[in-house]
Enzyme design. Sequence first.
Site, PDB file in Angstrom:
ATOM      1  N   HIS A 108      19.625   2.540  -0.441  1.00  0.00           N
ATOM      2  CA  HIS A 108      20.062   3.389  -1.430  1.00  0.00           C
ATOM      3  C   HIS A 108      20.683   4.068  -0.298  1.00  0.00           C
ATOM      4  CE1 HIS A 108      16.662   5.034   1.870  1.00  0.00           C
ATOM      5  NE2 HIS A 108      17.501   6.263   2.080  1.00  0.00           N
ATOM      6  N   ASP A 138      13.981  -1.683  -2.518  1.00  0.00           N
ATOM      7  CA  ASP A 138      15.080  -0.435  -1.101  1.00  0.00           C
ATOM      8  C   ASP A 138      15.715  -1.193  -0.305  1.00  0.00           C
ATOM      9  OD1 ASP A 138      16.221   1.929  -1.532  1.00  0.00           O
ATOM     10  OD2 ASP A 138      14.827   2.643   0.016  1.00  0.00           O
ATOM     11  N   GLY A 212      18.805   9.488   8.070  1.00  0.00           N
ATOM     12  CA  GLY A 212      20.211   8.154   9.078  1.00  0.00           C
ATOM     13  C   GLY A 212      19.313   7.289   9.995  1.00  0.00           C
ATOM     14  N   SER A 214      17.361   5.573   7.976  1.00  0.00           N
ATOM     15  CA  SER A 214      17.076   4.687   7.474  1.00  0.00           C
ATOM     16  C   SER A 214      18.062   3.168   7.116  1.00  0.00           C
ATOM     17  CB  SER A 214      17.624   4.937   5.530  1.00  0.00           C
ATOM     18  OG  SER A 214      16.637   6.229   5.539  1.00  0.00           O
ATOM     19  N   ILE A 272       2.901 -15.291 -11.533  1.00  0.00           N
ATOM     20  CA  ILE A 272       2.422 -16.508 -12.183  1.00  0.00           C
ATOM     21  C   ILE A 272       1.784 -16.555 -13.672  1.00  0.00           C
ATOM     22  CG2 ILE A 272       0.520 -16.067 -10.698  1.00  0.00           C
ATOM     23  CD1 ILE A 272      -1.801 -14.850 -11.603  1.00  0.00           C
TER      24      ILE A 272
END
Length: 372
Positions: A108, A138, A212, A214, A272
Amino acid sequence: MRKRTTVGGVQRKVLAAALSALVTAVVLFPAGWAAAVSPNAARMMGDAIADAVEKVMPSVVVVRTEAVVYHAARDLFFGYIYGIPERLAGQGSGVIITDDGYVLTSFHVINAAERIEVVLNNGTKYPAKVVGRDPQTDLAVLKIQAPKGTKFTPVEAGDSDKLRIGEFVIAVGSPFSLQSSVTLGIVSQKGRSIGLLPYEDFIQTDAPINPGNSGGPLVDVDGRLVGINSLIQTAGRYSQGNIGIGFAVPANLAMRVARSIIKNGRVERPWIGILPQELDPDVGRRVFGGARGVMVGRVLPDTPAARAGLLAGDLIVRVDDTPVRTVRELQRTILRHNVGDELHLLVRRAASEVKVDLQTARMPDFRSMIRR
């Protein structure tokens, strides 16, 4: 000038710091009060944190982005609709994971960015390009565009599976554009799922994380990467402040995603080939004698599960040595493996136990299948 409040000639801030050091010392050195009251305990703790920060700081970068968005407008004379461009600037954090300049950050942070710049801790700026993205976790990987032969300082990867609840962790990043900020907290919980992403295995921490942060690293007291800071729980819809609940993608998952992106340009996930479903407690009691696990709702054709003889209605109780009780647990356990790994399943089939061995395959790109 603001008047300073003192207690017996000692500023309240100093007193608070001393009390905090005393509490820390008691927690870290419960063997005796002599060690607890010694200022050496606080110094040792402070030195350990400072050493960890000093070790990781050269690997932490600021990620600055520039994007263009268009706002619709109508021409009053001719009546047609056109777009008015607006250039938006954003900022997050990232961490260097290879000496040739690959950077791990949050999806993001760079989503929709047309221009990306990374700033090293020493202030050096480089353009960067997106190598690959994984919105499901993300995460994203960037490559620093530096002169050939430029070497960077990569972070040391830790083992997030061995991280224990209650351990100290350190968040490093650029909250609110304050570069190279450091906060300290503990691991509040592991394996959190909050319903925002398809693949969630969050580390919850009370180390203050703010906008900030992140994409920046969460490290242990040895300066090793244990998570990528991703998001926070706030006090309300319009609040941005930290309330002590932050979430980070575990380093083991993040590094697997990054290695796959660097090698293949995309994320290759193991699967699987089943459609799992939660076990109804009544069915568990009546059919499986109270056993707990994950129901096989459907076995897809020409998949590892079909070739291994797994059947709809089977109850997966364990994968290798790991018990699984929910679909999320089964998903997380499989995703800890690589494509082509051998898995050993313990399955309940009515009253019998069956062992099923299979080899994981690469998960198809269902989005491209839907587009076709």
